[in-house]
Design an enzyme around this catalytic site. Structure first.
Site, PDB file in Angstrom:
ATOM      1  N   HIS A 235       0.815  -1.223   0.000  1.00 21.66           N
ATOM      2  CA  HIS A 235       0.000   0.000   0.000  1.00 21.66           C
ATOM      3  C   HIS A 235       0.850   1.276   0.000  1.00 21.66           C
ATOM      4  O   HIS A 235       0.766   2.108  -0.912  1.00 21.66           O
ATOM      5  CB  HIS A 235      -0.910   0.015   1.228  1.00 21.66           C
ATOM      6  CG  HIS A 235      -1.692  -1.232   1.424  1.00 21.66           C
ATOM      7  ND1 HIS A 235      -2.774  -1.563   0.655  1.00 21.66           N
ATOM      8  CD2 HIS A 235      -1.545  -2.258   2.311  1.00 21.66           C
ATOM      9  CE1 HIS A 235      -3.281  -2.715   1.053  1.00 21.66           C
ATOM     10  NE2 HIS A 235      -2.542  -3.164   2.050  1.00 21.66           N
TER      11      HIS A 235
HETATM   12  C1  BDR Z   1      -2.699   1.115   5.321  1.00 16.60           C
HETATM   13  O1  BDR Z   1      -2.960   0.735   6.669  1.00 16.60           O
HETATM   14  C2  BDR Z   1      -1.752   0.513   7.340  1.00 16.60           C
HETATM   15  O2  BDR Z   1      -1.818  -0.641   8.127  1.00 16.60           O
HETATM   16  C3  BDR Z   1      -0.671   0.438   6.304  1.00 16.60           C
HETATM   17  O3  BDR Z   1       0.550   0.946   6.796  1.00 16.60           O
HETATM   18  C4  BDR Z   1      -1.206   1.274   5.169  1.00 16.60           C
HETATM   19  O4  BDR Z   1      -0.862   2.641   5.328  1.00 16.60           O
HETATM   20  C5  BDR Z   1      -3.323   0.071   4.410  1.00 16.60           C
HETATM   21  O5  BDR Z   1      -4.706   0.011   4.600  1.00 16.60           O
END
Ligand code: BDR
Ligand code: CA
Length: 302
Positions: A235
């Protein structure tokens, strides 16, 4: 070089994203701000500082909000481990900034009016506080690039992505602020997975940066396996990659509001027509081109 401040909650994928930004010639990281998110802000700030030291970067790191604007903190220990880095210990030797996150952000914005891009990889609490305390910043920030939300679906709940769910009130302030926003939501980032074989390849490269990173990725992979994914969710790294190379994703123009009231859909990012469209949402990621860029940048740490 793009002048950026990275607001983040490391976090294993935040760690990869920070390393990509450090390694890229396209991005000049003028500061890092930490927020409560994957783990409490004491940990996210310490982790961000430790990662700058690990990568030999001299970048000011400031701690920010310890809780969301209007709800209790929500963490993701099961995804990122108790310390946020999958249990990998990276003690920071230096000191955090004496400035707050908001002070660091406004300092960089005033020093480079119209030039600063904020890459937001965690809940949007620090950015909302910045916009509330310094409304003039709306005209002076070039763009906010957000990892968060989704045009459809969620990961914290069926409706909401983690970063937005963790502080929906802050997210709604940012999406309706008038600052141009690029949103890299789950529609794109869930389609960019690093396979277990690619993680092994990274581990086999060795070195003082990639060895601890590979240990973190083992932890992160075990979470993704447990929820039936075939690889790691990239992500935050994909979001930074698109700042480096915007051709990595197609975007659609929209306006976004965030559900802040309904307990079932809380944190949902919704396409609306009652506010001017100043958001672009990522829809079609180029996963293969991303991976090539990611692995090239990681090799620069050897
Ligand atoms: C996002 O949520 C966090 O756990 C990760 O770092 C990322 O920014 C993904 O949904
Ligand atoms: Ca994050």
């Amino acid at each position: 070089m793009k002048k950026v401040v990275i607001d983040c909650d490391p976090g294993i994928d935040d760690a990869m994203a920070l390393l990509m930004a450090f390694a890229s010639d396209e991005i000049d990281v003028l500061g890092i701000t930490a927020v409560s998110g994957n783990v409490p802000v004491e940990n996210t700030a310490e982790n961000a500082l430790a990662l700058t030291e690990l990568a030999g970067q001299d970048i000011e790191v400031a701690a920010g909000a310890c809780k969301p604007l209007s709800k209790a903190p929500h963490h993701a220990y099961h995804v990122h481990g108790d310390n946020g880095l999958g249990g990998v210990s990276l003690p920071a030797k230096g000191k955090l900034s004496s400035s707050t996150a908001v002070e660091l952000l406004i300092d960089r914005i005033k020093a480079h009016p119209g030039k600063i891009e904020i890459i937001a990889l965690g809940p949007l609490t620090n950015i909302a506080l910045l916009l509330k305390d310094y409304p003039e910043a709306v005209e002076q920030i070039k763009k906010i690039i957000i990892m968060g939300g989704a045009l459809k679906g969620g990961n914290a709940t069926d409706f909401a992505e983690f970063n937005i769910y963790a502080d929906p009130h802050a997210a709604d302030i940012v999406f309706t602020s008038g600052v141009p926003v690029d949103m890299y939501g789950l529609d794109a980032t869930n389609r960019v997975l690093l396979s277990p074989e690619e993680v092994k390849g990274l581990a086999s490269m060795g070195g003082k940066v990639l060895t601890p990173l590979a240990k973190m990725l083992d932890f992160y992979l075990s979470f993704y396996k447990s929820v039936g994914y075939e690889g790691l969710g990239m992500h935050d790294p994909f979001t930074v990659a698109c700042v480096i190379d915007p051709s990595l994703s197609q975007m659609v123009e929209t306006a976004i509001r965030v559900e802040c009231d309904d307990p079932v859909t809380m944190g949902q990012t919704m396409m609306v027509e009652d506010v001017p469209a100043c958001c672009r949402a990522a829809v079609e990621p180029d996963s293969e081109a991303f991976k090539t860029l990611f692995l090239d940048l990681m090799k620069s740490f050897l």
